[in-house]
Design an enzyme around this catalytic site. Structure first.
Site, short mmCIF file in Angstrom:
data_model
loop_
_atom_site.label_atom_id
_atom_site.label_comp_id
_atom_site.label_asym_id
_atom_site.label_seq_id
_atom_site.Cartn_x
_atom_site.Cartn_y
_atom_site.Cartn_z
N CYS A 181 35.11 82.66 26.34
CA CYS A 181 35.58 81.38 26.77
C CYS A 181 35.21 80.60 25.30
O CYS A 181 34.30 80.51 24.77
CB CYS A 181 34.87 80.76 27.75
SG CYS A 181 35.23 79.16 28.15
N CYS A 203 30.13 73.89 27.81
CA CYS A 203 30.43 73.61 29.14
C CYS A 203 29.50 73.62 30.06
O CYS A 203 28.61 74.62 30.06
CB CYS A 203 31.54 74.58 29.49
SG CYS A 203 32.34 74.13 31.03
N CYS A 260 29.39 77.22 32.80
CA CYS A 260 28.67 78.44 32.70
C CYS A 260 27.26 78.35 32.01
O CYS A 260 27.31 77.56 30.87
CB CYS A 260 29.55 79.42 32.09
SG CYS A 260 30.93 79.80 33.09
N CYS A 308 39.49 77.96 32.02
CA CYS A 308 38.19 78.28 32.73
C CYS A 308 38.37 79.59 33.54
O CYS A 308 39.21 79.63 34.41
CB CYS A 308 38.01 77.06 33.41
SG CYS A 308 36.67 77.52 34.70
N GLN A 340 31.51 78.49 51.49
CA GLN A 340 31.05 79.38 50.61
C GLN A 340 32.08 79.61 49.52
O GLN A 340 33.24 80.10 49.59
CB GLN A 340 30.60 80.73 51.07
CG GLN A 340 29.32 80.77 52.03
CD GLN A 340 28.03 80.39 51.47
OE1 GLN A 340 27.81 80.57 50.24
NE2 GLN A 340 27.26 79.68 52.22
N GLU A 389 24.53 71.32 62.80
CA GLU A 389 25.10 70.81 61.53
C GLU A 389 25.15 69.20 61.86
O GLU A 389 25.59 68.78 62.85
CB GLU A 389 26.59 71.46 61.36
CG GLU A 389 27.31 70.83 60.35
CD GLU A 389 26.77 70.69 58.97
OE1 GLU A 389 26.21 71.66 58.39
OE2 GLU A 389 27.02 69.82 58.28
N ASP A 404 20.28 77.89 56.67
CA ASP A 404 21.04 77.98 55.32
C ASP A 404 20.95 76.81 54.70
O ASP A 404 22.08 75.77 54.58
CB ASP A 404 22.23 78.32 55.50
CG ASP A 404 23.18 78.59 54.42
OD1 ASP A 404 22.54 78.32 53.19
OD2 ASP A 404 24.32 78.84 54.16
N CYS A 407 19.60 78.71 48.33
CA CYS A 407 20.35 78.41 47.15
C CYS A 407 19.44 77.90 45.85
O CYS A 407 19.91 77.45 44.74
CB CYS A 407 21.68 77.65 47.08
SG CYS A 407 21.25 76.09 47.64
#
Ligand SMILES: C[S@@+](CC[C@H](N)C(=O)[O-])C[C@H]1O[C@@H](n2cnc3c(N)ncnc32)[C@H](O)[C@@H]1O
Length: 462
Positions: free
Chosen positions: A75, A81, A84, A163, A284, A335, A381, A408
């Protein structure tokens, strides 16, 4: 040797390891330097761009001895950037760095290291994201830009027409929207110089159905632009919305929207189940790899028998609850974001599931009303900050036989697992999944079971 910052730019450093967020750690005497775009075991000349008392941040200006894991990035914006972090590293090495980071984050938990499996690689390392939010900006010579932020910069935008995190159709949408805005002379928003302008373009692409949703966010309505969007994206977008954000301070958020084409929603298929996706709700962002993660979650949920009652906490639009429907007698999703609760209810109906209910509640405070006294399995989660001590406290009071934690954020995971282990649970398995190739992000699935469970069947056959 003094503990002072390296003061001379152009220092030559030997890197040691990747730290969380993807920088390589190096030491200049006893001073720690975090080096952008370097890999472990490299000798690099650096430029220090930020200095603190005991550490500094630097970028590589010359690689004197490259790592064997270094590859030529595919890239033009790699290294600059914010999208990434690891485009200059071979994929197998990226997976190693992620596993090492997880090991380091969990090092305070006895026995964790032995349980951490190799990272499950993503089948597609490019074109994998089903959602991108691009920002409009202006180059120093006045050209309209649409893309991702330069790393660490609020103002500088790098064009996203190349991208590789998204699909070719998404890249083409970016090209056409930029061409249209140029043709109509519509500027990008600037908080000081241009209050009337374009802010973001959101592209959501359902990988299971091929449907695409495009939302343009602007500070002002524009009928010509709206008509042009419908025309130019006719073959690429199933639904198009035009959203307005009149609050010029802070991050751009839609306050109201007009649907220009379609229903304002698209449908995704994940592990054979259908999900409604709109511009606002969480879903997701790597469909294919989320399927793998959720299949494994379902296996682990069923590994010690069929739960009578399972909870899906931080349920979003319900993908985990719908997975659990096949292995538990009754499932309750919880939620706090009302549009997600509504979408989850629609998803339950859309898939003709009759053993899943949704509750709307803020999980960070008290135990939600309406939960049964006996719960066998709790799946969490949470977003990046993880669980609050309050949430963990009432989870422990519920005393489920097993807990599945999807995380995460390794640091928040480490903190929360410590509390769960101190609360009487033991770690059964720790399984990282790569949902975000070329970035430092890592998703981890952990199973815990109540340590006092005498029944051997309470332990999973992992
Ligand atoms: C990482 S997402 C997971 C969503 C879902 N499990 C999925 O896989 O699509 C976290 C979810 O937690 C929700 N959330 C954040 N804070 C919350 C809170 N205090 N109480 C309940 N839900 C919350 C967010 O709205 C979001 O849907």
């Amino acid at each position: 040797m003094t503990n002072s910052a390296p003061s001379v730019n152009g220092s030559i450093l030997r890197t040691e390891k990747i730290v969380y967020q993807g920088q390589a750690l190096a030491r200049d005497s006893r001073f720690v330097v975090f080096v952008d775009n370097a890999l472990p075991d490299e000798t690099v000349r650096v430029h220090i761009y930020k200095k603190k008392k005991n550490f500094a941040f630097a970028r590589v200006v010359e690689i004197l001895e490259p790592s064997p894991d270094r590859v030529e990035p595919d890239c033009p914006w790699a290294g600059d950037c914010g999208g990434c972090t690891f485009r200059h590293a071979a994929y197998a090495a990226q997976l190693r760095y992620k596993k090492d980071n997880l090991i380091e984050a969990l090092h305070g938990l006895p026995g964790a290291r032995e349980l951490i499996r190799d990272v499950v690689p993503a089948p597609d390392i490019n074109d994998y994201r089903n959602k991108m939010v691009f920002t409009f900006g202006t180059s120093p010579d006045g050209e309209l830009l649409l893309g991702l932020h330069r790393r660490g910069s609020y103002r500088h935008i790098l064009p996203a027409d190349v991208c590789k995190l998204q699909s070719e159709a998404s890249r083409e949408i970016v090209r056409r929207v930029v061409a249209l805005a140029n043709e109509l002379g519509v500027p990008a928003f600037h908080d000081k110089r241009q209050p009337n302008g374009l802010r973001t373009l959101t592209i959501r692409e359902a990988r299971g159905t091929g449907q695409r949703l495009v939302e343009l966010l602007s500070t002002v309505p524009d009928d010509d632009l709206a008509a042009g969007l419908v025309n130019t994206l006719d073959d690429l977008a199933d639904t198009i919305t035009f959203a307005l954000c009149t609050n010029l301070q802070g991050p751009p958020r839609p306050e109201r929207r007009a649907i220009l084409k379609g229903t304002g929603t698209i449908e995704e298929v994940m592990n054979g189940m259908r999900f409604l996706i709109d511009p606002d709700t969480f879903f997701q962002s790597n469909t294919i790899q989320a399927e793998a993660l959720f299949s494994r979650l379902r296996e682990l949920a069923a590994s010690s028998g069929r739960p009578e009652v399972a909870l899906d906490l931080f349920a979003g639009t319900g993908p985990i609850a719908l997975q659990l429907a096949a292995v538990a007698k009754r499932v309750i999703g919880v939620e706090s974001f009302a549009p997600s609760v509504e979408a989850a209810r629609q998803n339950i109906a859309r898939n003709r599931i009759n053993n899943v209910d949704m509750l709307a509640a803020d999980l960070n405070k008290v135990r939600p009303e309406g939960l049964p006294a006996r719960v066998d399995l709790v799946v969490v989660d949470p977003p990046r900050p993880g669980l609050t001590p309050k949430t963990i406290e009432w989870m422990l009071d519920l005393a489920p036989a097993a807990i599945l934690y999807v995380s995460c954020n390794p640091a928040a995971l480490a903190r929360d697992l410590k509390l769960l282990v101190n609360g009487g649970y033991q770690l059964d398995t720790i399984e990282p999944f790569d949902l975000f190739p070329h970035t430092y992000h890592i998703e981890t699935l952990v199973r815990l079971s109540r340590a006092d469970a005498t029944d051997a069947a309470a332990r999973p056959a992992t």
